[in-house]
Design an enzyme around this catalytic site. Structure first.
Site, mmCIF file in Angstrom:
data_model
loop_
_atom_site.group_PDB
_atom_site.id
_atom_site.type_symbol
_atom_site.label_atom_id
_atom_site.label_comp_id
_atom_site.label_asym_id
_atom_site.label_seq_id
_atom_site.Cartn_x
_atom_site.Cartn_y
_atom_site.Cartn_z
ATOM 1 N N CYS A 11 6.428 -3.822 16.025
ATOM 2 C CA CYS A 11 6.030 -2.750 16.941
ATOM 3 C C CYS A 11 4.579 -2.981 17.375
ATOM 4 O O CYS A 11 3.697 -3.218 16.536
ATOM 5 C CB CYS A 11 6.188 -1.394 16.280
ATOM 6 S SG CYS A 11 7.899 -1.011 15.824
ATOM 7 N N GLU B 103 0.827 -1.200 0.000
ATOM 8 C CA GLU B 103 0.000 0.000 0.000
ATOM 9 C C GLU B 103 0.865 1.255 0.000
ATOM 10 O O GLU B 103 1.950 1.286 0.606
ATOM 11 C CB GLU B 103 -0.936 -0.004 1.221
ATOM 12 C CG GLU B 103 -1.955 -1.119 1.149
ATOM 13 C CD GLU B 103 -2.934 -1.124 2.322
ATOM 14 O OE1 GLU B 103 -3.990 -1.781 2.194
ATOM 15 O OE2 GLU B 103 -2.665 -0.476 3.352
ATOM 16 N N CYS C 224 6.247 -6.345 7.598
ATOM 17 C CA CYS C 224 7.335 -5.790 8.400
ATOM 18 C C CYS C 224 7.695 -6.787 9.489
ATOM 19 O O CYS C 224 6.814 -7.409 10.093
ATOM 20 C CB CYS C 224 6.917 -4.460 9.032
ATOM 21 S SG CYS C 224 8.257 -3.618 9.910
ATOM 22 N N CYS D 200 -0.965 6.685 9.811
ATOM 23 C CA CYS D 200 0.271 6.124 10.357
ATOM 24 C C CYS D 200 -0.031 4.875 11.183
ATOM 25 O O CYS D 200 -0.851 4.902 12.103
ATOM 26 C CB CYS D 200 0.956 7.178 11.230
ATOM 27 S SG CYS D 200 2.479 6.626 11.978
ATOM 28 N N CYS E 4 1.487 -1.047 15.764
ATOM 29 C CA CYS E 4 1.449 -0.897 14.308
ATOM 30 C C CYS E 4 0.761 -2.090 13.655
ATOM 31 O O CYS E 4 1.169 -3.245 13.859
ATOM 32 C CB CYS E 4 2.869 -0.759 13.761
ATOM 33 S SG CYS E 4 2.952 -0.566 11.964
ATOM 34 N N CYS F 216 3.565 8.587 0.690
ATOM 35 C CA CYS F 216 4.093 7.678 1.703
ATOM 36 C C CYS F 216 4.349 6.329 1.038
ATOM 37 O O CYS F 216 3.411 5.664 0.597
ATOM 38 C CB CYS F 216 3.093 7.558 2.850
ATOM 39 S SG CYS F 216 3.655 6.521 4.208
#
Length: 345
Positions: A119, A95, A115, A338, A122, A108
């Site tokens: 975290c 994305e 990932c 975010c 996230c 972005c």
């Protein structure tokens, strides 16, 4: 005779493409011509390259394709942001988010499929890690979005804050940044308008400054090791002292700052003591602090702080003479803010 499988020309460097032309008894400068058509004019067909003679265009098209990932879906936010879901050749998805600013656009960009950093706040981290993106796949996101705009020149800013940890894919991110900022055959973005964000992979930070001219942002999110290790596993390998030491090796021009991103999580890192600790650890570093109130998503254990709590944290930083901004993430209604990117998972 079976025809040769065509190669994606965007996977080749300028040097490699020049070498191919030389091997075909053609002038190596043709490589620069082709690359300008692709990256500066958005050409998706060799037939569009009208300053190259027709027989040579045919020869190039028999050997190469011009790769661009398929746009599988788009979503428009009430605030004007647009999320693009790209399909890659192996069936993976990534994305990319286009963010409208007052007089320009910011894109972005993703650097990995998923990932591995994990975290806790996230949504991308919850996907797990699939693979790194090639440099060509990173640049292709920018090409596809820029040349879909009525005024492509309005896209001036790039942030590597999408899916993935850029410094965990260092070589491809480096090569992508250098092509995106190449004024001769690349996309001619100003280096000061390209920002690479990291969770804090300390060994790669100085190299980013040496090998690109991109700006650096650090996703910090806590000012003590106990809290940061709890919400960001990377801190166990590279605790705050190690990270801050690495940052001192990042080359900064006079008057420039490193951006620190601090996601405010209610009851976790938003207290007056947290603000004092943040001031203490950043006192010796030229710093700009982006405070990002948490963007909730389904299944997350965290909550967004109250507006009073956010304002108090911000005001304390200002009182201590830090440059601090409360960054209101755009696109939360389309899961484009975010920490919300998950490629439809």
């Amino acid at each position: 005779m079976q025809s040769m499988t065509r190669e994606d020309i965007t996977d080749l460097s300028r040097a490699a493409l020049s070498q191919w032309f030389a091997g075909e008894n053609e002038a190596p400068y043709r490589a620069a011509q082709v690359l300008r058509w692709i990256y500066q004019r958005g050409a998706d067909s060799f037939d569009a390259m009208t300053d190259i003679r027709k027989d040579l265009r045919r020869k190039i098209s028999e050997r190469f394709t011009i790769g661009r990932p398929e746009i599988l879906d788009t979503a428009a936010s009430a605030d004007g942001s647009r999320k693009f879901v790209f399909g890659l050749l192996d069936g993976k998805r990534i994305e990319t988010v286009l963010i409208p600013e007052r007089d320009h656009y910011t894109l972005c960009v993703s650097s990995q499929v998923g990932c591995a950093q994990g975290c806790a706040f996230c949504r991308t981290g919850a996907m797990g890690f699939s693979r790194n993106l090639k440099a060509s796949e990173i640049v292709a996101q920018v090409r596809a979005v820029r040349f879909s705009l009525p005024d492509p020149e309005r896209l001036t800013n790039l942030v590597f804050m999408g899916m993935g940890e850029p410094l965990a894919n260092f070589e491809n991110v480096r090569d992508a940044v250098n092509l995106l900022t190449d004024p001769e055959v690349g996309m001619k973005f100003a280096a000061r308008r390209v920002t690479v964000s990291t969770v804090g992979l300390a060994p790669k930070i100085a190299a980013l400054g040496r090998e690109t001219r991109a700006r650096l942002a650090v996703s910090l999110n806590a000012a003590d090791d106990e809290t940061r290790s709890r919400i960001m596993p990377v801190n166990r390998a590279y605790p705050i002292a190690r990270l801050l030491e690495a940052l001192k090796g990042f080359p900064l021009k006079t008057g420039k700052r490193i951006t620190f991103e601090y996601v405010l999580l209610s009851g976790v890192n938003d207290s007056p003591a947290d603000a004092r600790n943040l001031v203490r650890i950043l006192s010796s570093i030229p710093a700009k602090i982006n405070l990002i109130p948490f963007n909730p998503y389904e299944g997350s254990p965290f909550e967004r702080p109250s507006e009073d709590r956010i304002a108090a944290f911000h005001d304390f930083l200002i009182e201590k003479h830090f440059t601090a901004i409360i960054r209101r993430s755009k696109g939360p209604d389309i899961a484009a803010a975010c920490g919300q990117l998950a490629a439809g998972s």
